[in-house]
Design a protein around this motif. Sequence first.
Motif, PDB file in Angstrom:
ATOM      1  N   ARG A 232       0.817  -1.213   0.000  1.00 37.62           N
ATOM      2  CA  ARG A 232       0.000   0.000   0.000  1.00 37.62           C
ATOM      3  C   ARG A 232       0.856   1.271   0.000  1.00 37.62           C
ATOM      4  O   ARG A 232       0.401   2.329  -0.424  1.00 37.62           O
ATOM      5  CB  ARG A 232      -0.948   0.021   1.190  1.00 37.62           C
ATOM      6  N   GLU A 235       1.311   3.030  -3.354  1.00 33.28           N
ATOM      7  CA  GLU A 235       0.175   3.633  -4.052  1.00 33.28           C
ATOM      8  C   GLU A 235       0.324   5.135  -4.251  1.00 33.28           C
ATOM      9  O   GLU A 235      -0.201   5.696  -5.202  1.00 33.28           O
ATOM     10  CB  GLU A 235      -1.120   3.340  -3.279  1.00 33.28           C
ATOM     11  N   TYR A 268      -2.134  -6.523  -7.113  1.00 34.06           N
ATOM     12  CA  TYR A 268      -2.562  -5.674  -6.009  1.00 34.06           C
ATOM     13  C   TYR A 268      -3.361  -4.472  -6.494  1.00 34.06           C
ATOM     14  O   TYR A 268      -4.401  -4.130  -5.929  1.00 34.06           O
ATOM     15  CB  TYR A 268      -1.336  -5.198  -5.220  1.00 34.06           C
ATOM     16  N   ASN A 269      -2.893  -3.846  -7.558  1.00 25.68           N
ATOM     17  CA  ASN A 269      -3.550  -2.632  -8.058  1.00 25.68           C
ATOM     18  C   ASN A 269      -3.049  -2.383  -9.471  1.00 25.68           C
ATOM     19  O   ASN A 269      -1.869  -2.113  -9.679  1.00 25.68           O
ATOM     20  CB  ASN A 269      -3.222  -1.444  -7.146  1.00 25.68           C
ATOM     21  N   LYS A 271      -3.240   0.018 -11.335  1.00 21.95           N
ATOM     22  CA  LYS A 271      -2.629   1.338 -11.546  1.00 21.95           C
ATOM     23  C   LYS A 271      -1.153   1.340 -11.159  1.00 21.95           C
ATOM     24  O   LYS A 271      -0.368   2.124 -11.691  1.00 21.95           O
ATOM     25  CB  LYS A 271      -3.387   2.407 -10.761  1.00 21.95           C
ATOM     26  N   GLU A 341      -7.370   4.791  -6.764  1.00 24.72           N
ATOM     27  CA  GLU A 341      -8.595   4.299  -7.400  1.00 24.72           C
ATOM     28  C   GLU A 341      -9.777   4.348  -6.435  1.00 24.72           C
ATOM     29  O   GLU A 341      -9.629   4.192  -5.230  1.00 24.72           O
ATOM     30  CB  GLU A 341      -8.384   2.861  -7.882  1.00 24.72           C
ATOM     31  N   ARG A 343     -12.822   3.291  -4.335  1.00 18.86           N
ATOM     32  CA  ARG A 343     -13.183   2.059  -3.659  1.00 18.86           C
ATOM     33  C   ARG A 343     -14.510   2.272  -2.947  1.00 18.86           C
ATOM     34  O   ARG A 343     -14.984   3.388  -2.828  1.00 18.86           O
ATOM     35  CB  ARG A 343     -12.101   1.657  -2.654  1.00 18.86           C
TER      36      ARG A 343
END
Length: 424
Positions: A232, A235, A268-269, A271, A341, A343
């Motif tokens: 995280r 991010e 995980y993501n 992006k 993003e 959520r």
Amino acid sequence: MFIDTAKIYVKSGNGGDGSVSFRREKYIPLGGPDGGDGGKGGDVILVVDPNMTTLLDFTYKKKYIAERGQNGSGSKCYGKDGENLYIKVPMGTMVKETNSGKIMSDLSHEHDKFVVAKGGKGGKGNVKFTTPTRQAPSFAEPGMPGEEINITLELKLLADVGLIGFPNVGKSTILSTVSNAKPKIANYHFTTLKPNLGVVSTSGIQSFVIADIPGIIEGAAEGVGLGLDFLRHIERTRLLIHVVDISGIEEREPFEDFLKINEELKKYNIKLWDRPQIIAANKSDILQDDSKFEEFKKKVEEIGYKNVYKISAATKIGLTELMKEAARILSTIPIKDLEIEEREMYIPEEKKFTYTITQEENVYILEGSFVDRLLASVNVNDPDGLRYFHTVLRNKGIMDELIKRGIKDGDSVRLNDFEFDFIM
């Protein structure tokens, strides 16, 4: 000590109770009701403190309760509102409702605030219940209860550049060389167990913040190793420097490692997978065959990555050029493009006073928060209060509900410790 998650309980203040009071002065024996309203309970407010860098404080204190509002009093005196409780958190703190895991707020700017629990409303004094036919009400309204909630705080580092890669590829050495950070460095895996931040300040470029992100290995997105704890933190970075060990001294294939880390980012993501990357082929000073780097560079460029740098953190070869390229790319990436993003957000339930009706032979039992609040607001032993009590039951449709359920004259209705006979 770096602490990046914490679970705490917060409760806003209850509202103060309204007052039952009557004006009694010399020569004015029957002055009428003058009970004032209760004060509002204090809110619990999270506020960003730019000087905080960790959630360490929340390991020692886990309960936060705001002040309740004062009760109203005679002479139409309103109770004092409870003091708001301000809780300082670091910039970059994500607030989640613990049970559902849904996001409540993202405190990522210096002056951000978030009311996590609103104080209860103060109850009305008896002066507010006067009517042309009820000129001396002997009841008042209790204060509304404050909100209470368990929340999880997650700190995401605010760095411009994130150093990623398998353990022991030299991320910490790079950080210590290009910045003022002093991370722990040793020749074994998972030397770094917490993220480290440093500021890169080199002549001719705009300074930026760089972070060493540990714990990412194959399976990190599913929770293997320390992956979920630290993924995280990537991010909020605008640029990634992907460090690989080009030397092969641990018999690892650099290109395969590169693909595996990117696959974890994608899981995980998505992006993060699309985020700009510079590839830093480290430990080139102990590379035996230079063709190994050329082969790695060719494979990486074939899948679309053009910024590949041959460096050595130990001898500082290529680091200046690497940092200058990072600064150049950062200048082309506006911070506003880095929105996390969307959520599912936590939406608090509307506070309602509810009731249920159950039957035991000829006794109808009324229970729930509505019952508790109603009984707290009236004196059922007072004729005026009892009339108001029955009026509320009729206005709320409870009497009609009892009739639908088949209640008859003489049957009993029980509310907590109070019971009365039903009469049509």
